[in-house]
Design a protein around this motif. Structure first.
Motif, PDB file in Angstrom:
ATOM      1  N   PHE A   8       9.215  -1.753  -2.779  1.00 42.86           N
ATOM      2  CA  PHE A   8       8.959  -2.237  -1.425  1.00 42.86           C
ATOM      3  C   PHE A   8       8.509  -1.062  -0.570  1.00 42.86           C
ATOM      4  O   PHE A   8       9.171  -0.035  -0.500  1.00 42.86           O
ATOM      5  N   GLY A   9       7.375  -1.202   0.063  1.00 38.67           N
ATOM      6  CA  GLY A   9       6.858  -0.094   0.856  1.00 38.67           C
ATOM      7  C   GLY A   9       5.401  -0.309   1.190  1.00 38.67           C
ATOM      8  O   GLY A   9       4.850  -1.408   1.022  1.00 38.67           O
ATOM      9  N   PRO A  10       4.738   0.741   1.624  1.00 38.57           N
ATOM     10  CA  PRO A  10       3.372   0.588   2.144  1.00 38.57           C
ATOM     11  C   PRO A  10       2.299   0.426   1.074  1.00 38.57           C
ATOM     12  O   PRO A  10       1.157   0.098   1.395  1.00 38.57           O
ATOM     13  N   TYR A  11       2.643   0.650  -0.210  1.00 40.19           N
ATOM     14  CA  TYR A  11       1.599   0.603  -1.234  1.00 40.19           C
ATOM     15  C   TYR A  11       2.186   0.217  -2.581  1.00 40.19           C
ATOM     16  O   TYR A  11       3.287   0.641  -2.937  1.00 40.19           O
ATOM     17  N   PHE A  12       1.431  -0.611  -3.309  1.00 45.17           N
ATOM     18  CA  PHE A  12       1.682  -0.821  -4.735  1.00 45.17           C
ATOM     19  C   PHE A  12       0.323  -0.942  -5.418  1.00 45.17           C
ATOM     20  O   PHE A  12      -0.670  -1.328  -4.775  1.00 45.17           O
ATOM     21  N   PRO A  13       0.218  -0.629  -6.704  1.00 43.58           N
ATOM     22  CA  PRO A  13      -1.097  -0.599  -7.367  1.00 43.58           C
ATOM     23  C   PRO A  13      -1.744  -1.984  -7.434  1.00 43.58           C
ATOM     24  O   PRO A  13      -1.094  -2.979  -7.751  1.00 43.58           O
ATOM     25  N   ASP A  14      -3.042  -2.028  -7.177  1.00 39.85           N
ATOM     26  CA  ASP A  14      -3.782  -3.285  -7.237  1.00 39.85           C
ATOM     27  C   ASP A  14      -3.874  -3.827  -8.656  1.00 39.85           C
ATOM     28  O   ASP A  14      -4.057  -5.035  -8.836  1.00 39.85           O
ATOM     29  N   PHE A  15      -3.758  -2.957  -9.672  1.00 38.35           N
ATOM     30  CA  PHE A  15      -3.898  -3.479 -11.033  1.00 38.35           C
ATOM     31  C   PHE A  15      -2.756  -4.420 -11.412  1.00 38.35           C
ATOM     32  O   PHE A  15      -2.856  -5.160 -12.395  1.00 38.35           O
ATOM     33  N   LEU A  16      -1.671  -4.433 -10.619  1.00 41.63           N
ATOM     34  CA  LEU A  16      -0.583  -5.378 -10.879  1.00 41.63           C
ATOM     35  C   LEU A  16      -0.942  -6.804 -10.457  1.00 41.63           C
ATOM     36  O   LEU A  16      -0.284  -7.761 -10.878  1.00 41.63           O
ATOM     37  N   THR A  17      -1.959  -6.961  -9.615  1.00 41.10           N
ATOM     38  CA  THR A  17      -2.388  -8.285  -9.146  1.00 41.10           C
ATOM     39  C   THR A  17      -3.897  -8.419  -9.342  1.00 41.10           C
ATOM     40  O   THR A  17      -4.644  -8.489  -8.377  1.00 41.10           O
ATOM     41  N   PRO A  18      -4.356  -8.468 -10.594  1.00 47.28           N
ATOM     42  CA  PRO A  18      -5.807  -8.466 -10.852  1.00 47.28           C
ATOM     43  C   PRO A  18      -6.497  -9.709 -10.317  1.00 47.28           C
ATOM     44  O   PRO A  18      -5.944 -10.813 -10.351  1.00 47.28           O
ATOM     45  N   SER A  19      -7.703  -9.536  -9.800  1.00 44.62           N
ATOM     46  CA  SER A  19      -8.498 -10.662  -9.328  1.00 44.62           C
ATOM     47  C   SER A  19      -8.798 -11.583 -10.507  1.00 44.62           C
ATOM     48  O   SER A  19      -9.093 -11.132 -11.608  1.00 44.62           O
ATOM     49  N   GLY A  20      -8.723 -12.881 -10.261  1.00 44.58           N
ATOM     50  CA  GLY A  20      -8.978 -13.850 -11.323  1.00 44.58           C
ATOM     51  C   GLY A  20      -7.797 -14.083 -12.224  1.00 44.58           C
ATOM     52  O   GLY A  20      -7.895 -14.834 -13.190  1.00 44.58           O
ATOM     53  N   GLY A  21      -6.640 -13.458 -11.896  1.00 46.16           N
ATOM     54  CA  GLY A  21      -5.469 -13.577 -12.763  1.00 46.16           C
ATOM     55  C   GLY A  21      -4.441 -14.551 -12.250  1.00 46.16           C
ATOM     56  O   GLY A  21      -3.242 -14.299 -12.340  1.00 46.16           O
ATOM     57  N   ALA A  22      -4.890 -15.691 -11.687  1.00 50.49           N
ATOM     58  CA  ALA A  22      -3.928 -16.659 -11.165  1.00 50.49           C
ATOM     59  C   ALA A  22      -3.024 -17.181 -12.266  1.00 50.49           C
ATOM     60  O   ALA A  22      -1.831 -17.370 -12.080  1.00 50.49           O
ATOM     61  N   ASP A  23      -3.591 -17.437 -13.444  1.00 48.78           N
ATOM     62  CA  ASP A  23      -2.782 -17.786 -14.606  1.00 48.78           C
ATOM     63  C   ASP A  23      -2.091 -16.525 -15.105  1.00 48.78           C
ATOM     64  O   ASP A  23      -2.727 -15.477 -15.264  1.00 48.78           O
ATOM     65  N   PHE A  24      -0.787 -16.628 -15.356  1.00 45.91           N
ATOM     66  CA  PHE A  24      -0.008 -15.432 -15.677  1.00 45.91           C
ATOM     67  C   PHE A  24      -0.524 -14.751 -16.944  1.00 45.91           C
ATOM     68  O   PHE A  24      -0.675 -13.517 -16.975  1.00 45.91           O
ATOM     69  N   ASP A  25      -0.791 -15.526 -17.993  1.00 45.24           N
ATOM     70  CA  ASP A  25      -1.268 -14.921 -19.242  1.00 45.24           C
ATOM     71  C   ASP A  25      -2.624 -14.263 -19.049  1.00 45.24           C
ATOM     72  O   ASP A  25      -2.885 -13.180 -19.591  1.00 45.24           O
ATOM     73  N   GLU A  26      -3.480 -14.900 -18.265  1.00 47.17           N
ATOM     74  CA  GLU A  26      -4.778 -14.304 -17.967  1.00 47.17           C
ATOM     75  C   GLU A  26      -4.601 -13.009 -17.171  1.00 47.17           C
ATOM     76  O   GLU A  26      -5.274 -12.004 -17.433  1.00 47.17           O
TER      77      GLU A  26
END
Length: 332
Positions: free
Chosen positions: A71-89
């Motif tokens: 929790f804080g001002p930054y976390f890596p974007d690679f943890l929430t990849p674009s197009g990854g709405a499906d968890f396995d994807e």
């Protein structure tokens, strides 16, 4: 304040995601576990999840994921990849993140937190380190999100119907009005409540708007403005979201309150609707009729109400929740 700058082309490329984005939910839920935000809503969830982490011997996996997701001002974007709405994807996209991006975003994270030595292996893209992170995400999803998936789905369905309905009927400005006061439209800029000051220029790429069950207080977006523009906004919550037992609408309290008032109380307690207008739309009642019934419920100590501009928001009292749960007088 975050300022999102639209072109005419962007206004035609607004997308409202209907289902949960489980990568975002995984990230935001673990951050929420680290805080005391909205205790009346989420403390029952926190207690249940912490117990599950111990029972499932998942503490090490949660610690590993939490090292990158504090929790804080930054976390890596690679943890929430674009197009990854499906968890396995999303996991597959995470595993295929180029090493140069891993290194750049972990270096950014290191400016805010002291990182253990093993994170260097992840920054180099070593397969065993990336696989360990993927397994940790799966473990957290299984203990922190999966048992509550039905609640999340119901809340997101309600939010999607409201937002998409406003977009279809009133256009972009109607959608934004349904998200006030966290957002405000001053053409051609969407002003968003945000913990830091910044600008996001869409430049014809459009915008994906994602409702999140575990996002609280402020919307959130990707730190790297060159990535596909995404705006995640918090759903509204009321105490009682994590009641132990689901309540059949109006079954046990209808004889006491009347069918309509029992339905309104259950609707508010379950988080399906919060304002007078939302309740009226969901139950096909007139706003004056809803106002009359909520006045009776309020005078009976079963709900509380607060006006914010033209809208009146309602939430259940402890007595109202106990009445629905059948625990009045049980000391719980």
């Amino acid at each position: 304040m975050l300022r999102i700058h639209f072109t005419a082309e962007d206004l035609g490329r607004v997308r409202i995601q209907r289902t949960a984005h489980e990568m975002w939910e995984s990230v935001l839920s673990l951050q929420l576990l680290q805080t005391r935000e909205l205790p009346m809503v989420f403390d029952p969830w926190r207690r249940e999840v912490r117990g599950a982490v111990q029972r499932e011997r998942a503490a090490e996996a949660v610690r590993l994921f939490g090292t990158l997701n504090r929790f804080g001002p930054y976390f890596p974007d690679f943890l929430t990849p674009s197009g990854g709405a499906d968890f396995d994807e999303g996991l597959d996209l995470l595993r295929r993140t180029p090493a140069r991006r891993l290194r750049a975003e972990i270096t950014q994270l290191g400016r805010y937190h002291r990182l253990p030595r093993w994170v260097g292996r992840l920054a180099r893209g070593e397969v065993d380190a990336v696989s360990a992170l993927s397994r940790a995400l799966v473990t957290w999803r299984d203990v922190g999100i999966a048992p509550f998936r039905e609640r999340i789905r119901t809340a997101l369905d309600d939010a999607w119907r409201l937002r998409s309905g406003r977009l279809a009927e009133f256009g972009w400005e109607g959608l934004v009005r349904s998200l006030e006061p966290m957002m405000r439209w001053t053409p051609p800029v969407l002003q968003v409540q945000y913990p830091a000051d910044g600008d996001l220029h869409l430049e014809g790429r459009g915008l994906t708007i994602v409702g999140s069950f575990f996002c609280v207080r402020y919307p959130v977006t990707l730190a790297d403005r060159s990535l596909a523009p995404t705006l995640v906004y918090p759903l509204s919550h009321v105490p009682g979201r994590f009641r132990r037992e689901p309540v059949e609408r109006g079954t046990s309290v209808a004889p006491l309150l009347g069918e309509t008032r029992a339905t309104i109380l259950d609707c508010v307690a379950a988080g399906h609707a919060h304002t007078t207008g939302e309740i009226a739309a969901r139950l096909s009642l007139s706003p004056p009729a809803v106002s009359h019934h909520t006045k009776v419920l309020r005078e009976g100590g079963l709900i509380e109400s607060r006006r914010s501009g033209p809208a009146v928001t309602h939430w259940p009292t402890r007595l109202g929740l106990q009445l629905l749960d059948g625990t009045v007088g049980a000391g719980v």
